[in-house]
Design an enzyme around this catalytic site. Sequence first.
Site, PDB file in Angstrom:
ATOM      1  N   HIS A  79       0.812  -1.222   0.000  1.00  0.00           N
ATOM      2  CA  HIS A  79       0.000   0.000   0.000  1.00  0.00           C
ATOM      3  C   HIS A  79       0.846   1.274   0.000  1.00  0.00           C
ATOM      4  O   HIS A  79       0.298   2.366  -0.165  1.00  0.00           O
ATOM      5  CB  HIS A  79      -0.930   0.029   1.209  1.00  0.00           C
ATOM      6  CG  HIS A  79      -1.954  -1.051   1.215  1.00  0.00           C
ATOM      7  ND1 HIS A  79      -2.787  -1.288   0.140  1.00  0.00           N
ATOM      8  CD2 HIS A  79      -2.287  -1.973   2.159  1.00  0.00           C
ATOM      9  CE1 HIS A  79      -3.579  -2.316   0.418  1.00  0.00           C
ATOM     10  NE2 HIS A  79      -3.293  -2.742   1.626  1.00  0.00           N
ATOM     11  N   ASP A 107      -3.267 -10.473  -2.212  1.00  0.00           N
ATOM     12  CA  ASP A 107      -3.832  -9.915  -0.986  1.00  0.00           C
ATOM     13  C   ASP A 107      -5.271  -9.486  -1.248  1.00  0.00           C
ATOM     14  O   ASP A 107      -5.617  -9.078  -2.359  1.00  0.00           O
ATOM     15  CB  ASP A 107      -2.991  -8.714  -0.562  1.00  0.00           C
ATOM     16  CG  ASP A 107      -3.311  -8.196   0.826  1.00  0.00           C
ATOM     17  OD1 ASP A 107      -2.534  -8.478   1.748  1.00  0.00           O
ATOM     18  OD2 ASP A 107      -4.336  -7.504   0.980  1.00  0.00           O
ATOM     19  N   HIS A 112      -6.784  -6.885  -0.237  1.00  0.00           N
ATOM     20  CA  HIS A 112      -6.846  -5.448  -0.494  1.00  0.00           C
ATOM     21  C   HIS A 112      -5.989  -5.114  -1.724  1.00  0.00           C
ATOM     22  O   HIS A 112      -4.920  -5.683  -1.903  1.00  0.00           O
ATOM     23  CB  HIS A 112      -6.337  -4.653   0.707  1.00  0.00           C
ATOM     24  CG  HIS A 112      -7.101  -4.904   1.971  1.00  0.00           C
ATOM     25  ND1 HIS A 112      -6.710  -5.849   2.897  1.00  0.00           N
ATOM     26  CD2 HIS A 112      -8.234  -4.342   2.445  1.00  0.00           C
ATOM     27  CE1 HIS A 112      -7.568  -5.855   3.898  1.00  0.00           C
ATOM     28  NE2 HIS A 112      -8.508  -4.965   3.649  1.00  0.00           N
ATOM     29  N   ASP A 156      -5.181 -12.493   3.617  1.00  0.00           N
ATOM     30  CA  ASP A 156      -6.410 -11.978   4.216  1.00  0.00           C
ATOM     31  C   ASP A 156      -7.645 -12.200   3.351  1.00  0.00           C
ATOM     32  O   ASP A 156      -8.738 -11.738   3.704  1.00  0.00           O
ATOM     33  CB  ASP A 156      -6.259 -10.503   4.580  1.00  0.00           C
ATOM     34  CG  ASP A 156      -5.483  -9.684   3.569  1.00  0.00           C
ATOM     35  OD1 ASP A 156      -5.144 -10.231   2.500  1.00  0.00           O
ATOM     36  OD2 ASP A 156      -5.205  -8.508   3.842  1.00  0.00           O
TER      37      ASP A 156
END
Length: 308
Positions: A122, A159, A161, A243
């Site tokens: 990120h 991931d 996200h 996740d």
Amino acid sequence: MTVALITHADCLRYETPDGHPERVARLEHVLLALQDLDLLRVTAPLAAEDDVLRIHPASYLADLRRALPLQGIVQIDGDTFLSPGSLDAAFRAAGAAVRAVDMVLGEEAHAAFAAIRPPGHHAETDVAMGFCLFGNAALAAKHALDHHGLSRVAVVDFDVHHGNGTQDLLWDEPRALVITSQQMPLWPGSGRADETGAHDTILNIPLTPDSDGAAMRAAYTRLALPRLRTFKPELIVISAGFDAHRDDPLAQLMWETEDFAWLTREICAVAAECCGGRVVSTLEGGYDLKALAASARAHVEELIKAAT
């Protein structure tokens, strides 16, 4: 040839407030899950500042150093914090990514897994966010391209996200293919299919909430794996976030542990076809400790199987 596990105790010094999902216990559980596997265990070096400057400007490093507390914890983003050991941890995480590339391309290891924190995908060019300080996967790709002289490197980010930081850092890089799958809608809100990069080298695969491993397998089989094979990477970098597991508290995908194993097998199969099996993987998210540990172990076991 063996698989390298690259980590450092400094990565346990990245402290966050009580109750924060990105906590020291995440890495502790991953390392415990991997402790009995036959791996080449390597101490992560501190990344050189020039390494980090491949992807982040000097002004950004200066801002982080100014914000670093002598004691306690300070907040620098809505969910990103700094403690006294945070930058050492971040430089070790970046150093692990660089060392992983050097080992795999130098034929010291068939593949490498960087068990590190903070995560990285990120972190944008000059913005820390989403628990991330340095773009570890993007740095691995740039190091392979600029230092080792490769012509094509692929990054695969599974991931839950969206890897907005990796997308931002490699948006203008024609030598890097970035493939990311992510739940949508979900924070950080990026990752639409029409975000394709300056050179059409970004493939975003949005997945709907509550979709399961079968939906993921169909999407990767139809979109991601053929795109990888067409690109013919000389190295594959994995942003390994766990996740998307059904037990994770921060999202709503319904993958099982075996889905991470399947996806790792498929990526390794493409690597075997295109680049002699050369894979570098770096830890991203995963916030249910039991699911994280089991999924990370399944991932690394597949890396080992591909190396034999």
